[in-house]
Scaffold this active site. Structure first.
Site, PDB file in Angstrom:
ATOM      1  N   CYS A  53      25.714   9.086 -88.942  1.00 43.35           N
ATOM      2  CA  CYS A  53      24.310   8.799 -88.567  1.00 43.35           C
ATOM      3  C   CYS A  53      23.519   9.851 -89.482  1.00 43.35           C
ATOM      4  CB  CYS A  53      24.152   9.268 -87.243  1.00 43.35           C
ATOM      5  SG  CYS A  53      25.319   8.139 -86.159  1.00 43.35           S
ATOM      6  N   ARG A  58      25.448   7.866 -96.731  1.00 39.55           N
ATOM      7  CA  ARG A  58      26.004   8.400 -95.988  1.00 39.55           C
ATOM      8  C   ARG A  58      26.983   7.479 -95.027  1.00 39.55           C
ATOM      9  NH1 ARG A  58      23.764  13.736 -95.017  1.00 39.55           N
ATOM     10  NH2 ARG A  58      25.064  13.904 -93.020  1.00 39.55           N
ATOM     11  N   TRP A  81      25.818   5.105 -87.217  1.00 39.35           N
ATOM     12  CA  TRP A  81      27.302   4.786 -87.684  1.00 39.35           C
ATOM     13  C   TRP A  81      28.065   4.871 -86.350  1.00 39.35           C
ATOM     14  CZ3 TRP A  81      32.107   7.339 -87.278  1.00 39.35           C
ATOM     15  CH2 TRP A  81      33.265   6.615 -88.086  1.00 39.35           C
ATOM     16  N   ASN A 107      22.240  12.075 -83.323  1.00 36.10           N
ATOM     17  CA  ASN A 107      23.425  12.091 -84.198  1.00 36.10           C
ATOM     18  C   ASN A 107      24.638  12.873 -83.618  1.00 36.10           C
ATOM     19  OD1 ASN A 107      22.215  11.006 -86.136  1.00 36.10           O
ATOM     20  ND2 ASN A 107      22.236  12.889 -87.554  1.00 36.10           N
ATOM     21  N   GLY A 108      25.853  12.413 -83.459  1.00 34.27           N
ATOM     22  CA  GLY A 108      26.727  13.269 -82.762  1.00 34.27           C
ATOM     23  C   GLY A 108      27.456  12.552 -81.648  1.00 34.27           C
ATOM     24  N   GLU A 147      45.106  12.571-104.056  1.00 36.73           N
ATOM     25  CA  GLU A 147      43.711  12.434-104.383  1.00 36.73           C
ATOM     26  C   GLU A 147      43.567  10.962-105.194  1.00 36.73           C
ATOM     27  OE1 GLU A 147      41.119  13.369-103.139  1.00 36.73           O
ATOM     28  OE2 GLU A 147      39.645  12.970-104.556  1.00 36.73           O
ATOM     29  N   LYS A 186      41.509   7.721-103.454  1.00 35.11           N
ATOM     30  CA  LYS A 186      40.272   7.272-104.048  1.00 35.11           C
ATOM     31  C   LYS A 186      40.714   5.665-104.343  1.00 35.11           C
ATOM     32  CE  LYS A 186      38.037   9.603-104.037  1.00 35.11           C
ATOM     33  NZ  LYS A 186      38.273  11.051-103.581  1.00 35.11           N
ATOM     34  N   GLU A 214      40.445   4.229-100.315  1.00 34.71           N
ATOM     35  CA  GLU A 214      38.685   4.292 -99.961  1.00 34.71           C
ATOM     36  C   GLU A 214      37.854   3.182-100.553  1.00 34.71           C
ATOM     37  OE1 GLU A 214      36.843   8.361 -99.154  1.00 34.71           O
ATOM     38  OE2 GLU A 214      37.482   8.302-101.276  1.00 34.71           O
ATOM     39  N   HIS A 245      64.061   9.739-101.601  1.00 35.65           N
ATOM     40  CA  HIS A 245      64.387  10.194-100.096  1.00 35.65           C
ATOM     41  C   HIS A 245      63.880   8.852 -99.238  1.00 35.65           C
ATOM     42  CE1 HIS A 245      66.291  14.037-101.130  1.00 35.65           C
ATOM     43  NE2 HIS A 245      64.986  14.158-101.928  1.00 35.65           N
ATOM     44  N   LYS A 277      29.773   9.437 -95.640  1.00 32.41           N
ATOM     45  CA  LYS A 277      29.870  10.387 -96.574  1.00 32.41           C
ATOM     46  C   LYS A 277      30.204  11.801 -95.827  1.00 32.41           C
ATOM     47  CE  LYS A 277      29.726  12.516-100.587  1.00 32.41           C
ATOM     48  NZ  LYS A 277      30.854  12.447-101.391  1.00 32.41           N
TER      49      LYS A 277
END
Ligand code: M6R
Length: 614
Positions: free
Chosen positions: A2, A27, A75, A101-102, A487, A491, A494, A510, A609
């Site tokens: 948000c 974001r 969001w 927001n939150g 990483e 990437k 996502e 394993h 974001k």
């Protein structure tokens, strides 16, 4: 996640707020809305699902007059993304409009109590509960709006950044925050409000960061005032923020992510500038040097972070253990904060965060502070909540990162961690002069090496075409490049939505080796480090099971190129700096695969974001 923008002044609020919302789009969000108070005091609220451009179309022909307003990108957390759940939310009487927001954790209890008092709700959100709670308190106690906000927030458990306007008053915005970012930009006879200073930087460089549990009162013609939830007058601390607008634009690239990947020679340079002496190779990092005794006497260093920053922290852990001989734990902030961890007063907690606003990392910081540990921040966003909540720290100085997939922040974080390890290791006497020189020279050479590695862009774009079909990928690496493999896989996941797993190369046998077949490409990091031969054997194991291999190798490698299907060459660097170079082709591979799949690279589905909720 948000975003909030607010404005009070003499400009046309609607256009300014919409521009601010566009700047917040990166974001991640699913709906947008705006509340404007017309000069006559009429409160107009418009909101709709989807992009900010949908909202703009929706506003066509509507009354959007006014020089005071608040706006929001949502969001979804409580309730599906739709027009009703979008912000701003009106109170039952329609006199108050609020953006939030939150997450209000105790919203159910509050909602039940308000329902019993005759309130009904249109949306499924926790935010609508809050605006009605404020209204209820004001109406039942007869207090003024600021006091009603204060009393309401004292009842709230959770995280919030809010802004509130009311019918009949185009001269005031009330805002408040707890564990969710909120800044006020100061202009000449005007106020800007935002959850991310970068989105209003074109109007002002003077900012006031609202403190936790503080309410800010923005009134036309009056000085900014803040008051704590305990009803104490706050102190106004104006800070300068220097950012250029060009840093927030794509600069000719099709996506922010590609721009940010290509910026890395410069961002690494910015990160080391003034910190490594070009002539002597001597490294200095003020935040560490100023607290050297703590580092020298640290019982343990605990890194706390999320996502990409957690991967960088794993590398930081290897660096500190190897060069400083200090035991290190690397923790997911979200686990650490709820695990009742053992934290000693002589522990150092290093919080790593690009945005400096990640809710879990911020909570881990606060837990560590309470336990009496020394807390050091490695952040990108200057003045962010984590940067301010930590005892000391080092910025990575890579400039605003807009693409949701973190790229230049990762390489900046590892660069700062390498400098930290050198500074501490030198003073502890745990790093030899020879290693110190090799690594500090290696750091100085990174920008040029980065330029070299970026030349593989086209080759990777071609390779990406071949592998766009794949449904699963495995990424393998050892030592410093095991986190790089994680990483690389993150990437790809996502932005392309292809399933990808990162493994330590030796761990494959394993279990995960069962997955290998011709349909499962394996990306292997096989640079010439001290486990190179072992990695070569792992590649053989995959090959003999019919797997297809993309290997990242050092220039001139002739062993792996004979057994891998495709090789991408990178220039040689000291082993501990290898992730900084190797991550670039992995970023590019993910980027091009996502582009060929037609994905929204900069704003991938479901992602935000800056994750300011738990
Ligand atoms: O801002 P932070 O570094 O604290 O963010 C942590 C993660 O949310 C972030 O790294 C996320 O995993 C990125 N989308 C990775 O590309």
């Amino acid at each position: 996640m948000c975003g909030i923008v607010g404005y009070l002044g003499s400009r046309d609020a609607a256009s300014l707020l919409l521009k601010g919302l566009h700047r917040l789009e990166y974001r991640g969000y699913d709906s947008a809305g705006i509340a404007l108070v017309s000069p006559a005091g009429k409160l107009n609220v418009y909101k709709c699902c989807g992009k900010v451009s949908n909202l703009e179309e929706f506003l066509d022909g509507k009354d959007i007059s006014g020089t005071t307003g608040i706006a929001h990108t949502r969001w979804a957390t409580h309730g599906v993304p739709d027009n009703t759940n979008a912000h701003p939310h009106l109170s039952q009487s329609g006199r108050l409009a609020l953006v939030h927001n939150g997450i209000i954790e105790n919203y159910r209890i509050l909602k039940d109590a308000l329902t019993e008092s005759g309130f009904s709700f249109k949306s499924d959100t926790d935010s609508e509960v809050l605006v009605n709670l404020i209204e209820y308190i004001r109406d039942s106690s007869g207090c003024d709006l600021t006091e009603a906000v204060r009393l309401a927030l004292r009842k709230v458990i959770g995280a919030y950044a809010i802004a509130l306007v009311e019918t009949g008053n185009p001269d005031r915005i009330i805002a408040a925050r707890k564990s969710s970012p909120l800044v006020i930009g100061l202009g000449k006879d005007e106020y800007f409000l935002c959850s991310d200073a970068a989105s209003i930087i074109e109007y002002t460089n003077d900012f006031v960061y609202v403190n936790d549990e503080e309410i800010a009162i923005l009134e036309r013609g009056k000085q900014l005032r803040t008051v704590t939830l305990d009803n104490e007058e706050g102190h106004i601390d104006i800070r300068k923020l220097e950012l250029s607008i060009s840093q927030l634009e794509k600069g000719g690239y099709p996506h922010f992510m590609l721009k940010e990947i290509h910026e890395q020679p410069r961002t690494i340079n910015d990160c080391i500038r003034g910190r490594i002496n070009q002539a002597t190779g001597e490294v200095s990092l003020t935040g560490v040097l100023d607290n050297m005794d703590r580092f020298l006497n640290a019982r343990r260093i605990i890194f706390v972070a999320c996502g990409t920053s957690w991967h960088a922290s794993l590398i930081g852990g290897y660096l500190i253990e190897s060069l400083c001989r200090i035991p290190v734990d690397v923790e997911y902030a979200s686990e650490f904060r709820y695990r009742n961890p053992v934290i000693y007063k002589d522990d150092i907690v290093v919080a790593v965060s690009q945005s400096g606003e990640t809710a879990d990392t911020l909570a881990a910081v606060s837990l560590a502070c309470k336990a009496g540990a020394f807390v050091f921040g490695i952040c990108n966003a200057v003045g962010s909540s984590i940067a301010r909540a930590t005892d000391s720290g080092a910025y990575i100085h890579v400039g605003p990162e807009i693409g949701v997939a973190s790229t230049k922040a990762f390489t900046g974080q590892v660069t700062v961690m390498a400098m930290m390890a050198l500074v501490i290791g030198r003073r502890k006497g745990t790093v030899s002069n020879e290693d110190y020189d090799i690594i500090s020279r290696g750091l100085l050479e990174l920008p040029e090496k980065m330029k070299e590695v970026l030349k593989v862009s086209e080759r990777i774009a071609d390779l990406a075409k071949i592998f766009t079909y794949a449904h699963n990928f495995i990424y393998l690496g050892r030592g410093y490049n095991y986190p790089t493999a994680l990483e690389g896989a993150l990437k790809l996941k996502e932005i392309s939505y292809i399933h990808a797993e990162g493994y330590p190369a030796a761990e494959m046998k394993h279990g995960a080796i069962a997955l290998i077949d011709a349909e499962m490409p394996t990306v292997v990091i096989a640079t010439r480090d001290h486990t190179y031969d072992k990695t070569v054997s792992n590649i053989e194991e995959i090959r003999s099971r019919g797997g297809r291999i993309i290997a990242i190798v050092e220039q001139g490698d002739d062993k792996v190129s004979r057994i891998a299907d495709h090789c991408i060459e990178v220039p040689p660097v000291p082993e501990c700096l290898s992730p900084i170079i190797v991550s670039v082709p992995l970023q590019l591979l993910a980027y091009y695969i996502a582009v060929y799949k037609g994905r929204d690279v900069d704003q991938p589905r479901n992602l935000a974001k800056s994750v300011t909720v738990e």
